[in-house]
Enzyme design. Structure first.
Site, PDB file in Angstrom:
ATOM      1  N   ASP A  10     -36.486  35.015  39.795  1.00  0.00           N
ATOM      2  CA  ASP A  10     -37.903  35.114  40.128  1.00  0.00           C
ATOM      3  C   ASP A  10     -38.633  34.110  39.250  1.00  0.00           C
ATOM      4  O   ASP A  10     -38.839  34.333  38.055  1.00  0.00           O
ATOM      5  CB  ASP A  10     -38.399  36.535  39.861  1.00  0.00           C
ATOM      6  CG  ASP A  10     -39.910  36.680  40.076  1.00  0.00           C
ATOM      7  OD1 ASP A  10     -40.545  35.723  40.558  1.00  0.00           O
ATOM      8  OD2 ASP A  10     -40.448  37.756  39.761  1.00  0.00           O
ATOM      9  N   LYS A  72     -46.867  27.022  37.946  1.00  0.00           N
ATOM     10  CA  LYS A  72     -46.497  27.286  39.338  1.00  0.00           C
ATOM     11  C   LYS A  72     -47.711  27.239  40.264  1.00  0.00           C
ATOM     12  O   LYS A  72     -47.579  26.979  41.457  1.00  0.00           O
ATOM     13  CB  LYS A  72     -45.824  28.660  39.409  1.00  0.00           C
ATOM     14  CG  LYS A  72     -45.428  29.129  40.794  1.00  0.00           C
ATOM     15  CD  LYS A  72     -44.822  30.518  40.688  1.00  0.00           C
ATOM     16  CE  LYS A  72     -44.584  31.145  42.044  1.00  0.00           C
ATOM     17  NZ  LYS A  72     -44.044  32.507  41.922  1.00  0.00           N
ATOM     18  N   GLU A 173     -40.902  36.037  48.016  1.00  0.00           N
ATOM     19  CA  GLU A 173     -40.948  37.089  46.998  1.00  0.00           C
ATOM     20  C   GLU A 173     -41.086  38.504  47.588  1.00  0.00           C
ATOM     21  O   GLU A 173     -40.347  39.411  47.186  1.00  0.00           O
ATOM     22  CB  GLU A 173     -42.068  36.792  46.002  1.00  0.00           C
ATOM     23  CG  GLU A 173     -41.728  35.602  45.107  1.00  0.00           C
ATOM     24  CD  GLU A 173     -42.929  35.063  44.347  1.00  0.00           C
ATOM     25  OE1 GLU A 173     -44.025  35.653  44.455  1.00  0.00           O
ATOM     26  OE2 GLU A 173     -42.778  34.051  43.643  1.00  0.00           O
ATOM     27  N   ASP A 195     -47.818  42.294  47.188  1.00  0.00           N
ATOM     28  CA  ASP A 195     -47.326  41.542  46.030  1.00  0.00           C
ATOM     29  C   ASP A 195     -48.470  40.754  45.405  1.00  0.00           C
ATOM     30  O   ASP A 195     -48.845  39.683  45.886  1.00  0.00           O
ATOM     31  CB  ASP A 195     -46.192  40.617  46.475  1.00  0.00           C
ATOM     32  CG  ASP A 195     -45.563  39.862  45.301  1.00  0.00           C
ATOM     33  OD1 ASP A 195     -46.053  39.994  44.174  1.00  0.00           O
ATOM     34  OD2 ASP A 195     -44.580  39.129  45.542  1.00  0.00           O
TER      35      ASP A 195
END
Length: 602
Positions: A10, A72, A173, A195
């Site tokens: 992850d 990111k 994800e 999420d």
């Protein structure tokens, strides 16, 4: 025969996590300091030393301009994007323009691609796993936000390559979290995976049809909506208050900004359990005519919720879109799975419960579920698990820019992967001898489209407009990365390209397809870099051992320092000589230093 391990990684905005299948169940691998997650923070010190994770985080206040967090958020993005401009305003480190206007980070005077920052984190995850497993690991499944576009997915794949990993699959994800939730469960269910992580938000509707069969019905999200935005709301509020009281702008001090961000992140987390917290920062401004100045504020949970209520509302709007795509309502949802650190916020949990009419499940760990699901997917791909079948979808519509600037959709959003399709177009001008194919991705309903790349089909027969036909074909794989081809139906001549982000180093709008010679050269160079990476990792492991045994031995300390300088030099040589394919001199240098350390440790 030894088990072939495939890592599930992850690659999070705030934290990274790595897992692997241990027998019949996935297990998170703890890092060297015993934590299940590693902060997604990278730093370079004044002497060129690279620090990762907790070590980088601990020195962030003293080295804010050369410590990168949440990179990111702008991986695969261009400098002129709103997301990058927003990051520039809220970051103590420098974000600068690179080749083709890609966003890069400047660390100790060197421009560094965001893919390299991500590669450092992936390399750390690999080293953590290999140390725990006591074996070399080359394959990994890496997760990305479901709403990442092709440029961002390509950038993550490139980061894996730089890290020396064979990324056998890129998985969304929330899909990974669904695998962790449903693994080993036999009863059919339809779940919503909500999420909300550090930098992104995704919602996926997933149908668990039978034991091991997972089908994503719809997915959507916002790749720039997450915990960082909650932090920024609270930071901006405190900065305005400080300026009103002292007439001092904290954004002009990188050190003050980094101290404030650290305090805000802690306060936000604490307010999930406490009703009120104190933010006390003595000597926040320690120079100038008004120094020293201290910050001492009290903030309660209600204030935080008021500052961020519109962010939570945005996530619920996106949930509505996902359910509309799936053509279901909340009554058809059997369970709601919360993933990501921001789902610990009580206001988020209340909002989700009100929207779906049921209390969210706490079956999976919000910080670990994504890595665990990726490990399950990895094991299924090497036949360690035979009863896991996954069908994912693409979050974005794909198509081309046709005559007149109109978007022609070829693949709608939420199309099951993998997928291929084609459509026939005609020339639109008399005597037209070439066709320019411009590839677009995005959401046609909001006119939010990104130009991913383009290529030309040349050598057409001069003819009247509409007389010649061109077949444009799209192919999208399990990773959500696609290829485009165009064929002249009269002659059979075609041109194809794997769409590469416009920001890719060494590429340009006119040179998106590679010749066979270029591909072979790149393959050889990648192999050289992988070998050199293995040597460097071996040397770094030795340095770790030296650190444990050196104590106050000046000779050992001096040799270790020299070795660290060699590592930094070699990494920079690789980064700054993209045309090279032979790194034998660098490999010999690393081998010599390693032998010297091994002799001292005997």
């Amino acid at each position: 025969m030894a088990t072939e391990h495939v890592l599930g990684i992850d690659l999070g905005t705030t934290n990274c996590c790595v897992a692997v299948m241990d027998g019949a169940s996935p297990q998170v691998i703890r890092n060297r300091v015993g934590y299940a997650t590693t902060p997604s923070v990278v730093a370079v010190t004044a002497d060129g030393k690279e620090l990762i994770g907790q070590l980088a985080q601990r020195q962030a206040i003293s080295n804010p301009e050369h410590t990168v967090a949440a990179a990111k958020r702008f991986i695969g993005r261009r400098m002129d994007s709103p997301e990058v401009q927003h990051a520039i305003e809220h970051s103590a480190f420098k974000i600068v323009a690179g080749a083709n206007n890609e966003a890069m980070v400047e660390l100790q005077g060197r421009r560094t691609r965001v893919e390299e920052i991500s590669a450092m984190l992936l390399r750390e995850m690999r080293a953590t796993a290999e140390e725990s497993l006591e074996s070399k690991v080359e394959k990994a499944v890496v997760t990305v936000p479901a709403y990442f576009n092709d440029s961002q997915r390509q950038a993550v794949r490139d980061a894996g390559k730089i890290a020396g990993l064979n990324v056998i699959r890129i998985i969304n994800e929330p899909t990974a979290a669904a695998l962790a939730y449903g693994f080993g469960r036999a009863e059919p269910q339809t779940i919503a995976v909500y999420d909300l992580g550090g930098g992104t938000f995704d919602i996926s509707i997933v149908r668990i049809q039978s034991k091991g069969h997972f089908q994503v019905i719809s997915t959507t999200g916002d790749s720039y909506l997450g915990g960082e935005d909650f932090d920024n709301r609270l930071m901006d509020w405190l900065i305005r208050g400080f300026h009103a009281h002292h007439q001092v702008d904290l954004t002009e001090s990188p050190v003050a900004l980094q101290r404030l961000r650290s305090a805000v992140q802690k306060a936000k987390c604490d307010l999930s359990a406490l009703s009120t917290v104190e933010i006390q920062l003595p000597f926040l401004v320690s120079d100038g005519p008004k120094a020293p100045l201290h910050m001492d504020y009290s903030i309660n949970r209600d204030q935080l919720e008021q500052l961020t209520k519109d962010l939570i509302a945005r996530t619920l709007d996106i949930c509505d879109h996902a359910m509309n795509f799936a053509r279901i309502d909340e009554n058809a949802i059997d369970d709601v799975v919360l993933v990501g650190g921001m789902t610990r916020m009580p206001a988020v949990q209340r909002a989700v419960q009100e929207r779906f009419g049921k209390a969210p499940s706490k079956r999976v760990h919000p910080d670990e579920a994504v890595a665990l699901g990726a490990a399950i997917q990895g094991a299924s791909m090497v036949q360690e698990l035979e009863d896991v079948e996954l069908q994912d979808v693409t979050a974005h519509a794909l198509g081309i820019l046709a005559a007149g600037g109109t978007f022609q959709e070829l693949i709608p959003s939420n199309t099951t992967l993998p997928h291929s399709c084609s459509r026939i177009f005609t020339t639109n001008r008399d005597q037209q001898v070439s066709v320019q194919v411009v590839v677009m991705q995005g959401d046609p309903s909001t006119a939010s489209m990104e130009r991913l790349g383009e290529f030309a089909l040349t050598g057409l027969r001069p003819a009247k407009a509409g007389e010649l036909e061109v077949d444009v074909r799209f192919e999208i794989d399990d990773d959500g990365i696609f290829k485009v081809s165009a064929t002249d139906l009269e002659t059979g001549k075609d041109q194809s390209v794997e769409v590469i982000p416009r920001s890719a180093v060494g590429g340009s709008d006119e040179s998106l397809s590679e010749s066979p010679q270029d591909k072979e050269s790149e393959r050889k160079r990648d192999e050289e870099i992988r070998r050199l990476g293995d040597l460097l990792e071996g040397l770094e492991r030795l340095l770790h051992k030296v650190g444990e045994e050196a104590h106050a031995n000046p000779a050992v300390i001096a040799t270790a320092k020299k070795a660290q300088q060699v590592i930094t030099h070699v990494r920079r040589t690789v980064d700054t000589k993209p045309e090279a394919s032979d790194f034998s001199k660098e490999a010999e240098l690393v081998a010599r230093v390693r032998k010297a350390i091994e002799r001292m440790l005997k």
